[in-house]
Motif scaffolding. Structure first.
Motif, PDB file in Angstrom:
ATOM      1  N   LEU A 168       0.797  -1.221   0.000  1.00 16.15           N
ATOM      2  CA  LEU A 168       0.000   0.000   0.000  1.00 16.15           C
ATOM      3  C   LEU A 168       0.834   1.278   0.000  1.00 16.15           C
ATOM      4  O   LEU A 168       0.315   2.345  -0.316  1.00 16.15           O
ATOM      5  N   LEU A 169       2.114   1.186   0.374  1.00 14.70           N
ATOM      6  CA  LEU A 169       2.904   2.407   0.487  1.00 14.70           C
ATOM      7  C   LEU A 169       3.027   3.141  -0.847  1.00 14.70           C
ATOM      8  O   LEU A 169       2.906   4.368  -0.893  1.00 14.70           O
ATOM      9  N   ALA A 170       3.297   2.414  -1.922  1.00 12.86           N
ATOM     10  CA  ALA A 170       3.478   3.074  -3.219  1.00 12.86           C
ATOM     11  C   ALA A 170       2.226   3.835  -3.668  1.00 12.86           C
ATOM     12  O   ALA A 170       2.309   5.022  -3.988  1.00 12.86           O
ATOM     13  N   PRO A 171       1.037   3.199  -3.689  1.00 13.30           N
ATOM     14  CA  PRO A 171      -0.141   3.956  -4.116  1.00 13.30           C
ATOM     15  C   PRO A 171      -0.526   5.077  -3.150  1.00 13.30           C
ATOM     16  O   PRO A 171      -1.020   6.117  -3.583  1.00 13.30           O
ATOM     17  N   MET A 172      -0.291   4.886  -1.848  1.00 17.23           N
ATOM     18  CA  MET A 172      -0.678   5.913  -0.879  1.00 17.23           C
ATOM     19  C   MET A 172       0.232   7.130  -0.957  1.00 17.23           C
ATOM     20  O   MET A 172      -0.209   8.266  -0.817  1.00 17.23           O
ATOM     21  N   LEU A 173       1.553   6.886  -1.181  1.00 15.58           N
ATOM     22  CA  LEU A 173       2.502   7.994  -1.246  1.00 15.58           C
ATOM     23  C   LEU A 173       2.747   8.468  -2.675  1.00 15.58           C
ATOM     24  O   LEU A 173       3.381   9.489  -2.890  1.00 15.58           O
ATOM     25  N   GLY A 174       2.237   7.699  -3.654  1.00 11.77           N
ATOM     26  CA  GLY A 174       2.407   8.102  -5.036  1.00 11.77           C
ATOM     27  C   GLY A 174       3.791   7.848  -5.590  1.00 11.77           C
ATOM     28  O   GLY A 174       4.150   8.385  -6.630  1.00 11.77           O
ATOM     29  N   ARG A 175       4.594   7.031  -4.889  1.00 15.09           N
ATOM     30  CA  ARG A 175       5.951   6.752  -5.356  1.00 15.09           C
ATOM     31  C   ARG A 175       6.259   5.280  -5.135  1.00 15.09           C
ATOM     32  O   ARG A 175       6.156   4.776  -4.017  1.00 15.09           O
ATOM     33  N   GLU A 176       6.650   4.585  -6.188  1.00 17.69           N
ATOM     34  CA  GLU A 176       7.020   3.176  -6.052  1.00 17.69           C
ATOM     35  C   GLU A 176       8.263   3.019  -5.191  1.00 17.69           C
ATOM     36  O   GLU A 176       8.473   1.984  -4.556  1.00 17.69           O
ATOM     37  N   LEU A 177       9.087   4.082  -5.146  1.00 20.20           N
ATOM     38  CA  LEU A 177      10.291   4.060  -4.325  1.00 20.20           C
ATOM     39  C   LEU A 177       9.969   3.766  -2.868  1.00 20.20           C
ATOM     40  O   LEU A 177      10.755   3.113  -2.167  1.00 20.20           O
ATOM     41  N   ALA A 178       8.814   4.227  -2.391  1.00 14.58           N
ATOM     42  CA  ALA A 178       8.453   4.045  -0.987  1.00 14.58           C
ATOM     43  C   ALA A 178       8.377   2.568  -0.625  1.00 14.58           C
ATOM     44  O   ALA A 178       8.881   2.140   0.424  1.00 14.58           O
ATOM     45  N   SER A 179       7.735   1.781  -1.473  1.00 19.80           N
ATOM     46  CA  SER A 179       7.631   0.348  -1.201  1.00 19.80           C
ATOM     47  C   SER A 179       8.990  -0.327  -1.239  1.00 19.80           C
ATOM     48  O   SER A 179       9.304  -1.184  -0.400  1.00 19.80           O
ATOM     49  N   HIS A 180       9.816   0.059  -2.201  1.00 21.00           N
ATOM     50  CA  HIS A 180      11.138  -0.568  -2.319  1.00 21.00           C
ATOM     51  C   HIS A 180      12.021  -0.224  -1.122  1.00 21.00           C
ATOM     52  O   HIS A 180      12.764  -1.077  -0.619  1.00 21.00           O
ATOM     53  N   LEU A 181      11.944   1.020  -0.654  1.00 28.38           N
ATOM     54  CA  LEU A 181      12.713   1.406   0.530  1.00 28.38           C
ATOM     55  C   LEU A 181      12.253   0.621   1.752  1.00 28.38           C
ATOM     56  O   LEU A 181      13.072   0.160   2.561  1.00 28.38           O
ATOM     57  N   PHE A 182      10.948   0.462   1.891  1.00 29.87           N
ATOM     58  CA  PHE A 182      10.407  -0.298   3.012  1.00 29.87           C
ATOM     59  C   PHE A 182      10.893  -1.743   2.961  1.00 29.87           C
ATOM     60  O   PHE A 182      11.336  -2.313   3.970  1.00 29.87           O
ATOM     61  N   GLY A 183      10.812  -2.361   1.787  1.00 31.50           N
ATOM     62  CA  GLY A 183      11.252  -3.739   1.637  1.00 31.50           C
ATOM     63  C   GLY A 183      12.738  -3.904   1.907  1.00 31.50           C
ATOM     64  O   GLY A 183      13.161  -4.872   2.558  1.00 31.50           O
ATOM     65  N   ALA A 184      13.546  -2.953   1.409  1.00 30.28           N
ATOM     66  CA  ALA A 184      14.994  -3.028   1.630  1.00 30.28           C
ATOM     67  C   ALA A 184      15.333  -2.876   3.111  1.00 30.28           C
ATOM     68  O   ALA A 184      16.199  -3.575   3.637  1.00 30.28           O
TER      69      ALA A 184
END
Length: 426
Positions: free
Chosen positions: A291-307
């Motif tokens: 949900l982070l990418a669609p909520m923040l509008g940046r796919e980077l958010a999900s990747h940072l969270f996963g990393a």
């Protein structure tokens, strides 16, 4: 554990600093053990509780994270103090001072706690591999086992190298979540109110706050921290012991502050990305990643969270294995090869995956098991560090003993509350 500075130049710098003649960055040789301990405060269990707190209640429980971090500073400082003053770690002290049947009981429960801890850490790393690269949980678990074992092999080159590697991982996790929080743009006023004004929005918030506080102090890292300091840098006299303790206390403050900053960032991120957008039901790590990418509008958010989850899981898994070695060697004077301990501790995680058990349920169950082990570590730690015959000039003051007793009682009570709440039907 026998952790020593393998590099003679580092030992020489430490000697100069203890003698009051540090050169350049010579004082940095004292930093590192608390970063190893801090890993326990950013494991996947902390991810889960902070995400749920932020998504359900916004910034309202930030003060709980702050209070938990202050408690962690005190407890880890006591553990470091014990290792410095006695030259022995907490399991060794228990073995020497307690009756043999009680020592064996302590060892068994500590091993169970260590395995439960490693279960959460292992599942977190495996889940991160699944989310980031599409691996199955089983493939991610096996890869986690290989990576952590290879990292542990670096121990033969000196523990200082291990400190630097773990420290770099923690700093990377901290940087990732700080960037995540900036992307989420938390509201300044609610953030400060949540951080400084205590309160509980409802009854479940009290349970969740108890979970955050109760899961803060991990038994295995209390055992480990005393081992990291016991023979790391020798002191020649009482003045050097006091100076060494001051450096170690500063190390604890820095290490725990970084861990606290990460936990505050996770909760604030969940508050800004989910609660503020009306998504108050997000409670799992998997949902947060998706949900982070669609909520923040940046796919980077999900990747940072996963990393960040991956680094936290890998580093905490390494530390969990080291803690297991300290526990076994300290309580029963027995050591097994690291690869064998790695296989034994990863077995429950593999079983959970093969049986198809939800990783979220497994994480919760591991935290319940951890709550049993906390009193067994805290009570002897406080007792030993208050004994002048053992501690010498590093004995606790009466004020520290009183505050430590209150903190121990609070953590034990909160863990009991969480345990009862978790076992009762809802």
């Amino acid at each position: 554990m026998g952790t020593t500075l393998s590099d003679d130049s580092l030992r020489a710098r430490a000697r100069r600093a203890l003698a009051g003649r540090p050169r350049g960055w010579g004082w940095t040789v004292f930093f590192g053990p608390a970063l190893i301990a801090a890993v326990a405060y950013i494991d996947p269990g902390n991810f889960a509780t902070n995400i749920e707190a932020g998504s359900r209640y916004g910034y309202a429980l930030l003060w709980v994270v702050l209070a938990a971090n202050l408690m962690a500073m005190l407890i880890q400082s006591l553990s470091a103090r014990l290792g410095l003053a006695t030259g022995r770690n907490l399991p060794e002290m228990i073995r020497e001072r307690y009756p043999r049947p009680l020592v064996w009981f302590y060892w068994i429960q500590a091993e169970i706690v260590a395995i439960a801890t490693d279960l959460a850490e292992f599942l977190g790393a495996a889940l991160a591999f699944h989310l980031l690269f599409g691996l199955t949980l089983l493939e991610g678990a096996l890869l986690t086992g290989v990576i952590t074992y290879l990292t542990l092999l670096l121990y033969r080159y000196g523990f200082r190298l291990m400190e630097l590697i773990i420290g770099a991982m923690i700093l990377a996790v901290a940087s990732g979540f700080l960037l995540e929080m900036l992307l989420g743009r938390p509201a300044p006023r609610p953030f400060l109110e949540g951080l400084l004004i205590p309160g509980f929005p409802d009854g479940y918030a009290l349970y969740l706050a108890a979970g955050i506080l109760g899961a803060t102090v991990m038994p295995h890292v209390i055992y480990l921290h005393s081992a990291l300091l016991q023979r790391r840098i020798p002191a020649d006299d009482d003045d050097q012991r006091r100076r060494l303790m001051r450096y170690s206390r500063l190390d604890v403050i820095v290490g725990m502050a970084i861990a606290g900053l990460i936990n505050l960032s996770i909760l604030a991120l969940a508050a800004a990305a989910f609660h503020a957008q009306g998504r108050t039901g997000v409670a799992t790590i998997r949902d947060s990643y998706q949900l982070l990418a669609p909520m923040l509008g940046r796919e980077l958010a999900s990747h940072l969270f996963g990393a960040a989850l991956l680094l936290a899981g890998l580093s905490s898994s390494v530390v969990g294995t080291l803690s297991g070695q300290v526990i076994m060697q300290g309580f029963v004077r027995f050591t097994i090869p690291l690869w064998l301990r790695r296989v034994v501790t990863m077995a429950p995680a593999i079983a959970v995956i093969l049986l198809g058990i939800s990783e979220q349920r497994a994480l919760v169950a591991s935290q319940v098991i951890l709550s049993f082990g906390i009193p067994f570590a805290l009570i002897p730690l406080l007792t030993f560090t208050a004994d002048r015959r053992l501690m010498g000039n590093l004995v606790n003051s009466r004020a520290i003993t009183l505050i430590g007793g209150l903190v121990c009682a609070l953590i034990i009570a909160l863990n009991g509350y969480v345990l009862v709440f978790s076992l009762l039907p809802h």
